[in-house]
Design a protein around this motif. Sequence first.
Motif, short mmCIF file in Angstrom:
data_model
loop_
_atom_site.label_atom_id
_atom_site.label_comp_id
_atom_site.label_asym_id
_atom_site.label_seq_id
_atom_site.Cartn_x
_atom_site.Cartn_y
_atom_site.Cartn_z
N ASP A 127 0.78 -1.24 0.00
CA ASP A 127 0.00 0.00 0.00
C ASP A 127 0.81 1.29 0.00
N LYS A 128 2.15 1.21 0.02
CA LYS A 128 2.93 2.44 0.07
C LYS A 128 4.08 2.40 -0.92
N GLU A 129 4.38 3.57 -1.50
CA GLU A 129 5.55 3.70 -2.35
C GLU A 129 6.80 3.52 -1.49
N GLN A 130 7.80 2.82 -2.04
CA GLN A 130 9.02 2.54 -1.30
C GLN A 130 10.23 3.03 -2.07
N ARG A 131 11.15 3.68 -1.37
CA ARG A 131 12.42 4.09 -1.97
C ARG A 131 13.52 3.22 -1.38
N SER A 142 6.62 1.49 -6.75
CA SER A 142 5.22 1.83 -6.52
C SER A 142 4.56 0.70 -5.74
N PRO A 143 3.45 0.98 -5.06
CA PRO A 143 2.77 -0.09 -4.30
C PRO A 143 2.43 -1.28 -5.18
N ARG A 144 2.58 -2.49 -4.63
CA ARG A 144 2.24 -3.73 -5.31
C ARG A 144 3.01 -3.90 -6.62
#
Length: 227
Positions: A127-131, A142-144
């Motif tokens: 559910d959250k964008e990750q760097r 990007s999520p998923r």
Amino acid sequence: MRNLLTFIFLLLLQFFSAQNVYLTKVEKTSDNTDKFLFKINEEIKDAQYLGEVEVQGFSKDDAGTFSLIFKKAKEIGANAISIKPFENVDGSPQAFNPSNYKLSLYYLPKEKFISQTGYLYLFASSDKEQRISVNKKDYTLSPRSFFIIKTVPGDLYTISTKKLLGSTIKVQPKANETNQYFQVSALKVRSDNTGVGGLNLKSGDIVGLEKSFAEFLSLIYIKLDKE
């Protein structure tokens, strides 16, 4: 009266947003007791088709969803899965919908699975964008979504989260070592000791995933074209 209406509204909201997993078709059963559920592609030609499971409703709890799918698969002895796309009127496959999809279930002898080695899989959270940074090269997930890195035996891969007090892990694959799977999570993740899938090997921002669960995610997440 107002509180009653609020309660009914919340109950209906929960009902319509609930996720269900159904064993919708059973063609055959197998008596195998394998404790894994791997995805298959070209191996399908050697696999015995057993049935289908359908997921209805969206959930951010992918480990919980996989646990339900795993239990349904084991009811008929399946140890392999693949996506079965819904079809449009013209017979073409519909785009994948995480709120409603089907998985075909199979049994495949262990020796028939194609060995998968030399790759590092990195998954975002649900559910959250990750760097993240891999060997000082930055990526945004990007999520998923997920991407795959082809590794070189003996090379060191440093994976870190791009935030204060984030996690860092170092991976040094050996020759012919099986693929490795990690998920970047903004939350602390508990280990699953039930033995039915979703096992996390390390808690923190970066978690190592059990192969069955990781391969399930690779079916329902979007693959990014990055290496």
